[in-house]
Motif scaffolding. Structure first.
Motif, PDB file in Angstrom:
ATOM      1  N   LEU A 140      45.054  36.343  31.222  1.00 10.23           N
ATOM      2  CA  LEU A 140      46.318  36.836  31.779  1.00 10.23           C
ATOM      3  C   LEU A 140      47.354  37.116  30.688  1.00 10.23           C
ATOM      4  N   GLU A 141      46.972  36.903  29.446  1.00 10.85           N
ATOM      5  CA  GLU A 141      47.726  37.357  28.266  1.00 10.85           C
ATOM      6  C   GLU A 141      49.198  36.951  28.265  1.00 10.85           C
ATOM      7  N   GLY A 142      49.475  35.753  28.751  1.00 12.70           N
ATOM      8  CA  GLY A 142      50.849  35.267  28.695  1.00 12.70           C
ATOM      9  C   GLY A 142      51.769  35.791  29.774  1.00 12.70           C
ATOM     10  N   ARG A 143      51.207  36.471  30.794  1.00 13.41           N
ATOM     11  CA  ARG A 143      51.962  36.881  31.987  1.00 13.41           C
ATOM     12  C   ARG A 143      53.233  37.678  31.670  1.00 13.41           C
ATOM     13  N   ALA A 144      53.133  38.634  30.783  1.00 10.49           N
ATOM     14  CA  ALA A 144      54.285  39.490  30.494  1.00 10.49           C
ATOM     15  C   ALA A 144      54.512  40.460  31.653  1.00 10.49           C
ATOM     16  N   PRO A 145      55.744  40.614  32.136  1.00  8.20           N
ATOM     17  CA  PRO A 145      56.020  41.545  33.235  1.00  8.20           C
ATOM     18  C   PRO A 145      55.816  42.994  32.808  1.00  8.20           C
ATOM     19  N   SER A 146      55.582  43.843  33.795  1.00 14.18           N
ATOM     20  CA  SER A 146      55.466  45.290  33.592  1.00 14.18           C
ATOM     21  C   SER A 146      54.393  45.656  32.574  1.00 14.18           C
ATOM     22  N   THR A 147      53.312  44.872  32.548  1.00 17.80           N
ATOM     23  CA  THR A 147      52.159  45.169  31.706  1.00 17.80           C
ATOM     24  C   THR A 147      50.936  45.306  32.597  1.00 17.80           C
ATOM     25  N   ALA A 148      49.810  45.640  31.983  1.00 14.54           N
ATOM     26  CA  ALA A 148      48.578  45.836  32.749  1.00 14.54           C
ATOM     27  C   ALA A 148      48.107  44.560  33.425  1.00 14.54           C
ATOM     28  N   THR A 149      48.557  43.397  32.940  1.00 14.68           N
ATOM     29  CA  THR A 149      48.109  42.143  33.551  1.00 14.68           C
ATOM     30  C   THR A 149      48.957  41.731  34.748  1.00 14.68           C
ATOM     31  N   GLU A 150      50.141  42.330  34.925  1.00 10.09           N
ATOM     32  CA  GLU A 150      50.992  41.898  36.033  1.00 10.09           C
ATOM     33  C   GLU A 150      50.293  41.991  37.390  1.00 10.09           C
ATOM     34  N   PRO A 151      49.602  43.074  37.735  1.00  8.41           N
ATOM     35  CA  PRO A 151      48.965  43.123  39.057  1.00  8.41           C
ATOM     36  C   PRO A 151      47.994  41.972  39.302  1.00  8.41           C
ATOM     37  N   ARG A 152      47.269  41.551  38.272  1.00  6.70           N
ATOM     38  CA  ARG A 152      46.330  40.439  38.460  1.00  6.70           C
ATOM     39  C   ARG A 152      47.061  39.117  38.684  1.00  6.70           C
ATOM     40  N   VAL A 153      48.175  38.941  37.986  1.00  7.72           N
ATOM     41  CA  VAL A 153      48.987  37.743  38.210  1.00  7.72           C
ATOM     42  C   VAL A 153      49.538  37.740  39.638  1.00  7.72           C
ATOM     43  N   LEU A 154      50.079  38.867  40.075  1.00  9.03           N
ATOM     44  CA  LEU A 154      50.656  38.964  41.412  1.00  9.03           C
ATOM     45  C   LEU A 154      49.596  38.753  42.485  1.00  9.03           C
ATOM     46  N   ASP A 155      48.424  39.368  42.325  1.00 13.00           N
ATOM     47  CA  ASP A 155      47.351  39.209  43.306  1.00 13.00           C
ATOM     48  C   ASP A 155      46.968  37.739  43.454  1.00 13.00           C
ATOM     49  N   TYR A 156      46.925  37.031  42.341  1.00 13.52           N
ATOM     50  CA  TYR A 156      46.544  35.622  42.397  1.00 13.52           C
ATOM     51  C   TYR A 156      47.616  34.802  43.116  1.00 13.52           C
ATOM     52  N   ILE A 157      48.886  35.037  42.782  1.00 17.85           N
ATOM     53  CA  ILE A 157      49.959  34.274  43.424  1.00 17.85           C
ATOM     54  C   ILE A 157      50.007  34.566  44.920  1.00 17.85           C
ATOM     55  N   VAL A 158      49.876  35.834  45.293  1.00 16.54           N
ATOM     56  CA  VAL A 158      49.870  36.203  46.717  1.00 16.54           C
ATOM     57  C   VAL A 158      48.739  35.478  47.438  1.00 16.54           C
TER      58      VAL A 158
END
Length: 542
Positions: A36-54
């Protein structure tokens, strides 16, 4: 209260439904992993972080909290200044020039390709405070249109040892924070605002100012592109400020002493300032995640749990070459905590008021996710009773004490003390109140708009090792892990302290959600007037 051998951590035994530590561990660990590469907003990893939290919010029993959707868009703007001219000050016997970075820094909150402050009259406005509830107005009788405010950092009574002054003495109020000073200068119509840096009252050196204000700056997008703000906000070194006021035969020390007394009047300096720079603008969008447990008898009244999901992403590599700032403590623990709290409240059954759980973005960029929510609340702020913000829960042992960050500001103190007593804990004074930590996490975006918010820290008096062990653990985190690649998950973490934390947060939030009372700020608090105004404008809430 001394625990008996083998007892559960203080506070956990009193709860009919206890938050799940294994669930908190699961969420914290996942959000801390390298992919998740440090969960930086507005990056390619944000959707994966959001999907997991949802997915975790949904499993915990929450319903989508934004009119049937889980996400709230947070539009932001990044402004990076370049080609800064020196600041020139004219009108004295000899023109003065101050170099960017070494002697002054400045940025713009306005979305504009260029910033030019030209021949703007300088006015020394003391601490730049307008506090009607305290009978204090540093701008009384002065028209700031087209002028540049020169402002002292912190509050007028910051040098006191205690907290009995008009501005709470050593404890910083919001009037002492640089954010307030720039906001008030804009409300006064100033063209620009410049704060005089002084290490002791600022609580950090010029190196911090330089590093923070010479790169990209992030703001919430507004409909008017920030045109209601000053053209420029910045800082000057204290030595530069002394030279400026000295150019007209005035003394900064004497002006400062005068500004610390009630009845101070702003002092035009008889000088003008000019400086400018170019702005590169980039707009982007990140997201808050919002879930809700609807209430029973008063579903249109709301209690909030919040924590930020973002961290720094890729950062300066450490000695091993690791360049991922995972943010395991800061703040994967917070999202793990609010997920476990959602699950516990769902299992315990609905409360009278609705409970809202928000995973906020862009805290590390200046509290932007919470600022956007507060500017555009999904649930009216006048109908929001209060909340609990959770930021960076530290692994380690249980403490005998807890600290109310910000001190005794509101009626929430009574609930805090009652809950501590019920759980066999005690309150202790906030460590380092002069640093204004209450104004530096996401709850503040709501507090400054009138919503009373808890921001509670575990104390330093650990059951195992006392205050020496607690201070050593706090120092170790700040010095060796805070905002560094070493803030990583470990299977060896001690979860006893976080177990006590979670029990306390659960009871504080659930008590607010079941109560029929509306806590308010104390009458002399800086946020009382805005809460009273908010309540007066609504027939449905407080």
């Amino acid at each position: 209260m001394e625990p008996v051998a083998g007892a559960a951590p203080a506070g956990s035994a009193q709860l009919a439904v206890a938050p799940s530590i294994p669930l908190m561990q699961q969420v914290t660990k996942r959000l801390s992993q390298d992919d998740l590469e440090g969960r930086a907003p507005s990056t390619a990893t944000e959707p994966r972080v959001l999907d997991y939290i949802v997915a975790q919010f949904e499993r915990a029993g929450l319903k989508p909290g934004n009119q049937g959707k889980w996400l709230q868009e947070v539009p932001t703007v990044e402004i990076t200044g370049s080609n800064h001219s020196p600041m020139t000050v004219s009108g004295g016997a000899t023109p003065l020039r101050f170099s960017f970075g070494d002697q002054y820094v400045a940025t713009s909150y306005r979305v504009t390709p260029q910033t030019r402050v030209e021949n703007s009259p300088l006015v020394f406005v003391g601490y730049g405070i307008n506090a009607p509830e305290l009978g204090w107005n540093d701008y009384a009788g002065v028209d700031m249109k087209g002028k540049t405010a020169v402002i002292l950092v912190n509050d007028p009574d910051y040098a006191m040892d205690g907290q009995d002054g008009l501005f709470k003495g050593r404890r910083m109020t919001y009037y002492g924070r640089w954010t307030y000073k720039f906001e008030e200068a804009a409300r006064q119509g100033a063209a620009a605002a410049i704060i005089v840096h002084d290490t002791f009252p600022a609580a950090y050196g010029w190196n911090v100012v330089n590093s923070s204000w010479t790169g990209a700056q992030y703001y919430v997008q507004t409909a008017n592109d920030g045109m209601d703000q000053t053209m420029a906000n910045g800082w000057v070194q204290k030595a530069a400020a002394e030279a400026i006021v000295g150019a007209e035969g005035k003394d900064l020390g004497a002006l400062t002493a005068a500004a610390q007394r009630k009845g101070f009047k702003a002092v035009p300096l008889g000088l003008t300032a000019s400086f400018g720079f170019d702005n590169a603008v980039r707009k982007s969008t990140s997201h808050n995640v919002v879930g809700i447990l609807p209430g029973t008898t008063r579903p249109d009244e709301y209690m909030l749990y919040s924590g930020h999901w973002d961290h720094l992403g890729r950062c300066t590599p450490d000695a091993t070459g690791d360049d991922i700032c995972n943010g395991a403590v800061d703040n994967a623990t917070g999202i793990g905590a609010i997920t476990a709290l959602a699950d516990a409240n769902h299992r315990a059954g609905p409360t009278a008021r609705s409970q809202v759980f928000i995973a906020l973005t862009l805290e590390e960029s200046g509290l932007l996710g919470s600022e956007y929510y507060a500017q555009n609340p999904i649930y009216p702020l006048a109908q929001t009773v209060g909340g609990v913000n959770i930021d960076a829960l530290a692994p380690g042992g249980s403490a005998r004490d807890y600290m109310m960050t910000g001190g005794d500001k509101s009626d929430l103190t009574t609930l805090f003390n009652q809950t501590l007593a019920q759980q066999g804990l005690r309150g202790s004074p906030e460590a380092e109140p002069e640093k204004g930590y209450y104004y530096r996490s996401d709850h503040f975006s709501l507090a400054k708009r009138g919503v009373p918010m808890f921001y509670v820290d575990r104390g330093l008096d650990l059951i195992a090792g006392g205050t020496a062990a607690g201070q050593a653990a706090a120092d170790d985190y700040v010095q060796n892990r805070y905002h560094a690649p070493s803030d990583e998950w470990s299977d060896a973490w001690d979860w006893s302290g976080m177990t006590t934390d979670l029990a306390l947060f659960y009871q504080l939030g659930r008590s607010l959600a079941e109560s029929s009372t509306w806590p308010n700020w104390h009458t002399t608090d800086e946020f009382r007037a805005i809460r009273d105004k908010s309540c007066a404008s609504s027939a449905a809430g407080c």
